[in-house]
Design a protein around this motif. Structure first.
Motif, PDB file in Angstrom:
ATOM      1  N   ALA A   3      23.603  43.133  47.877  1.00  0.00           N
ATOM      2  CA  ALA A   3      24.660  43.434  48.854  1.00  0.00           C
ATOM      3  C   ALA A   3      25.931  42.631  48.558  1.00  0.00           C
ATOM      4  N   THR A   4      25.787  41.361  48.209  1.00  0.00           N
ATOM      5  CA  THR A   4      26.942  40.526  47.891  1.00  0.00           C
ATOM      6  C   THR A   4      27.608  41.007  46.610  1.00  0.00           C
ATOM      7  N   THR A   5      26.798  41.384  45.632  1.00  0.00           N
ATOM      8  CA  THR A   5      27.335  41.909  44.378  1.00  0.00           C
ATOM      9  C   THR A   5      28.154  43.160  44.633  1.00  0.00           C
ATOM     10  N   GLU A   6      27.614  44.081  45.425  1.00  0.00           N
ATOM     11  CA  GLU A   6      28.338  45.329  45.716  1.00  0.00           C
ATOM     12  C   GLU A   6      29.654  45.051  46.427  1.00  0.00           C
ATOM     13  N   LEU A   7      29.636  44.133  47.387  1.00  0.00           N
ATOM     14  CA  LEU A   7      30.864  43.786  48.106  1.00  0.00           C
ATOM     15  C   LEU A   7      31.870  43.118  47.172  1.00  0.00           C
ATOM     16  N   ARG A   8      31.405  42.225  46.304  1.00  0.00           N
ATOM     17  CA  ARG A   8      32.292  41.560  45.350  1.00  0.00           C
ATOM     18  C   ARG A   8      32.966  42.589  44.436  1.00  0.00           C
ATOM     19  N   VAL A   9      32.182  43.533  43.915  1.00  0.00           N
ATOM     20  CA  VAL A   9      32.737  44.558  43.021  1.00  0.00           C
ATOM     21  C   VAL A   9      33.730  45.439  43.778  1.00  0.00           C
ATOM     22  N   LYS A  10      33.373  45.831  44.999  1.00  0.00           N
ATOM     23  CA  LYS A  10      34.280  46.658  45.814  1.00  0.00           C
ATOM     24  C   LYS A  10      35.600  45.928  46.038  1.00  0.00           C
ATOM     25  N   ASN A  11      35.531  44.657  46.386  1.00  0.00           N
ATOM     26  CA  ASN A  11      36.744  43.871  46.627  1.00  0.00           C
ATOM     27  C   ASN A  11      37.565  43.702  45.346  1.00  0.00           C
ATOM     28  N   LEU A  12      36.885  43.527  44.220  1.00  0.00           N
ATOM     29  CA  LEU A  12      37.584  43.376  42.951  1.00  0.00           C
ATOM     30  C   LEU A  12      38.320  44.663  42.575  1.00  0.00           C
ATOM     31  N   VAL A  13      37.664  45.799  42.731  1.00  0.00           N
ATOM     32  CA  VAL A  13      38.318  47.075  42.420  1.00  0.00           C
ATOM     33  C   VAL A  13      39.517  47.282  43.350  1.00  0.00           C
ATOM     34  N   GLY A  14      39.361  46.957  44.626  1.00  0.00           N
ATOM     35  CA  GLY A  14      40.482  47.058  45.557  1.00  0.00           C
ATOM     36  C   GLY A  14      41.633  46.155  45.153  1.00  0.00           C
ATOM     37  N   TYR A  15      41.323  44.965  44.673  1.00  0.00           N
ATOM     38  CA  TYR A  15      42.357  44.043  44.216  1.00  0.00           C
ATOM     39  C   TYR A  15      43.087  44.613  43.004  1.00  0.00           C
ATOM     40  N   LEU A  16      42.321  45.180  42.070  1.00  0.00           N
ATOM     41  CA  LEU A  16      42.949  45.796  40.900  1.00  0.00           C
ATOM     42  C   LEU A  16      43.859  46.947  41.302  1.00  0.00           C
ATOM     43  N   GLU A  17      43.449  47.690  42.310  1.00  0.00           N
ATOM     44  CA  GLU A  17      44.301  48.778  42.807  1.00  0.00           C
ATOM     45  C   GLU A  17      45.618  48.219  43.339  1.00  0.00           C
ATOM     46  N   SER A  18      45.562  47.051  43.970  1.00  0.00           N
ATOM     47  CA  SER A  18      46.777  46.434  44.523  1.00  0.00           C
ATOM     48  C   SER A  18      47.702  45.906  43.444  1.00  0.00           C
ATOM     49  N   LEU A  19      47.213  45.720  42.234  1.00  0.00           N
ATOM     50  CA  LEU A  19      48.037  45.210  41.128  1.00  0.00           C
ATOM     51  C   LEU A  19      48.831  46.298  40.418  1.00  0.00           C
ATOM     52  N   GLN A  20      48.591  47.559  40.759  1.00  0.00           N
ATOM     53  CA  GLN A  20      49.204  48.649  40.015  1.00  0.00           C
ATOM     54  C   GLN A  20      50.722  48.648  40.111  1.00  0.00           C
ATOM     55  N   GLU A  21      51.353  48.930  38.958  1.00  0.00           N
ATOM     56  CA  GLU A  21      52.811  49.032  38.903  1.00  0.00           C
ATOM     57  C   GLU A  21      53.266  50.157  39.810  1.00  0.00           C
ATOM     58  N   LYS A  22      54.354  49.964  40.460  1.00  0.00           N
ATOM     59  CA  LYS A  22      54.894  50.989  41.361  1.00  0.00           C
ATOM     60  C   LYS A  22      55.717  51.982  40.595  1.00  0.00           C
TER      61      LYS A  22
END
Length: 142
Positions: free
Chosen positions: A123-142
């Protein structure tokens, strides 16, 4: 657990990479076991496990980048390379090791799913991966 799987996990647990020598011809990557962190936010996970290769800005300019066979991806342009849409599932699968990326050649990038599972629950692994992917989405160039 098979010997091959254990070796894969051990090889994938290359979290802390350091560039040992100043010239490009002499640079090597020092592989060390994963050091678990209690914080599971995407930003903390990225800072701890990804910046050494991808750099603090995510542009592939981390301190170990020059020692790798293939340059790390510029993570700020994932959406741009995909017609302006962030491919959440594909990014998740690349991080967890469910798909191999041609850019990674021999898979220098650790398969983080098994690595994280080796030190924390599912469960912690899944949440960590979900949060990491969300963070990468926030880094996208506009």
């Amino acid at each position: 657990m098979s010997r091959t799987f254990r070796l894969t996990i051990l090889a994938a647990a290359t979290v802390v990479l350091t560039v040992a020598a100043p010239s490009a011809a002499q640079q090597t990557v020092k592989r060390e076991p994963i050091k678990p962190i209690p914080e599971i936010s995407g930003a903390a996970t990225f800072k701890t496990y990804c910046t050494v290769c991808h750099g603090t800005s995510g542009r592939g300019d981390g301190p170990a980048a020059k020692a790798l066979t293939k340059p790390p991806a510029d993570l700020t342009s994932i959406a741009k390379r995909n017609g302006g849409k962030f491919p959440y599932l594909n990014v998740r699968m690349a991080i967890t090791g469910e798909t191999e990326l041609a850019a990674h050649g021999t898979r220098e990038m650790p398969m983080w799913g098994p690595v994280f599972r080796s030190v924390q629950d599912e469960a912690t692994t899944e949440l960590r991966v979900k949060n990491l992917v969300g963070y990468l989405e926030s880094l996208q160039e506009k």
